[in-house]
Design a protein around this motif. Structure first.
Motif, PDB file in Angstrom:
ATOM      1  N   THR A 130     -14.793  -2.118   3.747  1.00 61.05           N
ATOM      2  CA  THR A 130     -13.353  -2.303   3.647  1.00 61.05           C
ATOM      3  C   THR A 130     -13.061  -3.709   3.140  1.00 61.05           C
ATOM      4  O   THR A 130     -13.503  -4.688   3.743  1.00 61.05           O
ATOM      5  N   VAL A 147      -6.094  -2.805  -1.307  1.00 57.77           N
ATOM      6  CA  VAL A 147      -7.056  -2.307  -0.322  1.00 57.77           C
ATOM      7  C   VAL A 147      -8.070  -1.403  -1.005  1.00 57.77           C
ATOM      8  O   VAL A 147      -7.698  -0.519  -1.792  1.00 57.77           O
ATOM      9  N   ARG A 156      -9.801  -6.214   1.395  1.00 55.71           N
ATOM     10  CA  ARG A 156      -8.417  -6.387   0.952  1.00 55.71           C
ATOM     11  C   ARG A 156      -8.343  -7.713   0.215  1.00 55.71           C
ATOM     12  O   ARG A 156      -8.634  -8.774   0.774  1.00 55.71           O
ATOM     13  N   THR A 199       0.836  -1.189   0.000  1.00 52.00           N
ATOM     14  CA  THR A 199       0.000   0.000   0.000  1.00 52.00           C
ATOM     15  C   THR A 199       0.879   1.249   0.000  1.00 52.00           C
ATOM     16  O   THR A 199       1.969   1.270   0.565  1.00 52.00           O
ATOM     17  N   VAL A 217      -6.722  -3.384   8.724  1.00 55.18           N
ATOM     18  CA  VAL A 217      -7.146  -3.977   7.451  1.00 55.18           C
ATOM     19  C   VAL A 217      -6.445  -5.325   7.331  1.00 55.18           C
ATOM     20  O   VAL A 217      -5.243  -5.397   7.077  1.00 55.18           O
TER      21      VAL A 217
END
Length: 449
Positions: free
Chosen positions: A399, A387, A401, A13, A282
């Motif tokens: 959310t 993400v 991932r 990320t 996350v």
């Protein structure tokens, strides 16, 4: 840096907070201190696996650009946290900062609450001291202290699981930070009015958000651990009432706070802005808490990141007292550096750092393995490597991932050309490095370059 500079294998990320390498899970010790937002986090600096957990540390002056600091503290050989310094909170006190966290001594995972004292810069910390032990039956497991004030006295909550498989929250009198006194089981998961919370055998990371000090309206945020599975995060709305000086909680309803697959273990804290600020973990579905010490040679040398900063606000459309929703922090919404609007096609992969804003009906997010996400006017989508966070104009965020990218599909003609349905901008990650000097880094505890 925000995402970190050194990775191997798949790209990491770019603008979600994570350490440069190693493992990250729960956010801890969140505090606004000396004009900066600080977050500590569960961290293994040696490998991208959950093992010998220490407290990592980062801070920001704008909630967008984050600076990494040295690891705050880690397991003490032969000490009460020899197996790991698990989740907890940080309290500013007249004598300096105090970290209160779950100390785990060995593989049995029997835990205590440990206290460490820090300096004004939140860099140097004392050794651990046990301030609370796990009570006896019917309590089977405890973790994740949270501390707050009620009626002029300091109280603490601990997440727990009972011997019969019921999740619970425990209450402690923590007026003396160095010597907590167990009070009672504060809330049990076998109440009929909490059935909507979903199955769990341990309630983890309890966080109490007081919405109105005058009425006691509050939301109790819980992360659901269900026999080894980490599932969802809920807000139990209700009222904190006084029972002869002892706080009691009267629930009135339950709501899921994030409808994606990867949000867990959030922490909340006060700061100068309205409401409370929040960060969550996350998760990566294919990375296991008890995975092998050495991953594949071509795998990433990092695991886990935090959500973008959010705020806990009252849910005006909630069906019960104490209902809350999570929104993107306005400082992040306004401060994330963006490129110019891009040409929008009817179908495009979201495979780089992007911000997508829905301007009208007619757009949706699709994925090869996850449910479709329709977009309404005002919805905001933020993409960062694998993400994806969606902040709707109404309702809970999402959310996810996942290593496979999402796609944006737009139906031209619903509101004119595709470019009138959504606005797509790249996130300019080159402008995310924090504006600091070597002298600043030395003061904040990071080694000079």
């Amino acid at each position: 840096m925000t995402g970190g500079e050194r990775t191997t294998g798949p790209a990491g990320t770019a603008y979600h907070l994570r350490p440069p390498s190693g493992w990250l899970n729960d956010p801890n010790g969140m505090v606004f201190h000396q004009g900066r937002w600080h977050v500590f986090y569960q961290h293994n600096p040696q490998a991208a696996r959950h093992d010998r957990i220490a407290w990592g540390h980062a801070s920001s002056e704008d909630l967008v650009r984050w600076e990494h600091h040295p690891v705050a503290f880690g397991p003490t050989e032969g000490g009460p946290d020899a197996f790991g310094c698990w989740s907890g909170v940080l309290l500013p006190t007249p004598g300096g900062a105090v970290a209160l966290y779950t100390g785990v001594v060995d593989e049995s995972q029997v835990s205590t609450v440990c206290l460490r004292r820090g300096d004004e810069e939140l860099v140097r910390w004392s050794g651990p001291r046990v301030v609370a032990a796990q009570p006896g039956p019917p309590v089977r497991v405890t973790r994740d202290p949270f501390v707050w004030q009620h009626a002029g006295r300091r109280w603490a909550l601990l997440g727990a699981g009972l011997a019969d498989g019921t999740p619970a929250v425990l209450l402690y009198d923590a007026e003396d930070l160095a010597d907590w006194r167990y009070a009672d089981v504060w809330l049990r998961g076998d109440r009929a009015d909490l059935a909507a919370a979903g199955p769990a055998d341990v309630w983890e990371c309890p966080q109490l958000v007081l919405l109105d000090g005058g009425t006691g309206e509050a939301s109790l945020v819980l992360s659901l651990h269900d026999r080894g599975r980490l599932t969802q995060v809920v807000g139990v709305g209700g009222h904190v009432v006084d029972d002869d000086g002892t706080p009691r909680f009267e629930p009135s309803g339950v709501a899921v706070l994030d409808v994606g697959t990867s949000f867990y273990a959030p922490q909340v804290a006060a700061d100068p802005d309205p409401g409370a600020w929040l960060l969550g973990w996350v998760r990566e579905e294919d990375r296991h808490l008890d995975g092998p010490a050495d991953g594949p040679a071509d795998g990433p040398d990092h695991a886990g990141c935090l959500t973008l900063p959010r705020r806990v606000v009252p849910d005006d459309h909630g069906a019960h007292a104490g209902a809350v929703r999570l929104v993107l922090d306005p400082r992040v919404a306004a401060g994330l550096p963006l490129g110019p609007p891009e040409e929008v096609t009817a179908h495009q992969e979201l495979d780089r750092p992007l911000r997508v804003e829905a301007l009208a009906e007619g757009a949706r997010l699709t994925h090869a393995e996850l449910p479709e996400v329709p977009l309404a006017a005002g919805d905001l989508v933020l993409v960062d490597a694998d993400v994806l966070e969606v902040y709707p104009a109404q309702g809970p965020p999402t959310t996810h991932r996942h290593p496979r990218p999402w796609a944006l599909t737009v139906r031209p003609g619903r509101a004119g050309p595709a470019g009138q349905v959504v606005e797509v901008r790249a996130v300019d990650v080159s402008r995310l490095r924090p504006p600091t000097t070597p002298a600043d880094r030395q003061v904040r505890g990071a080694p000079p370059r």
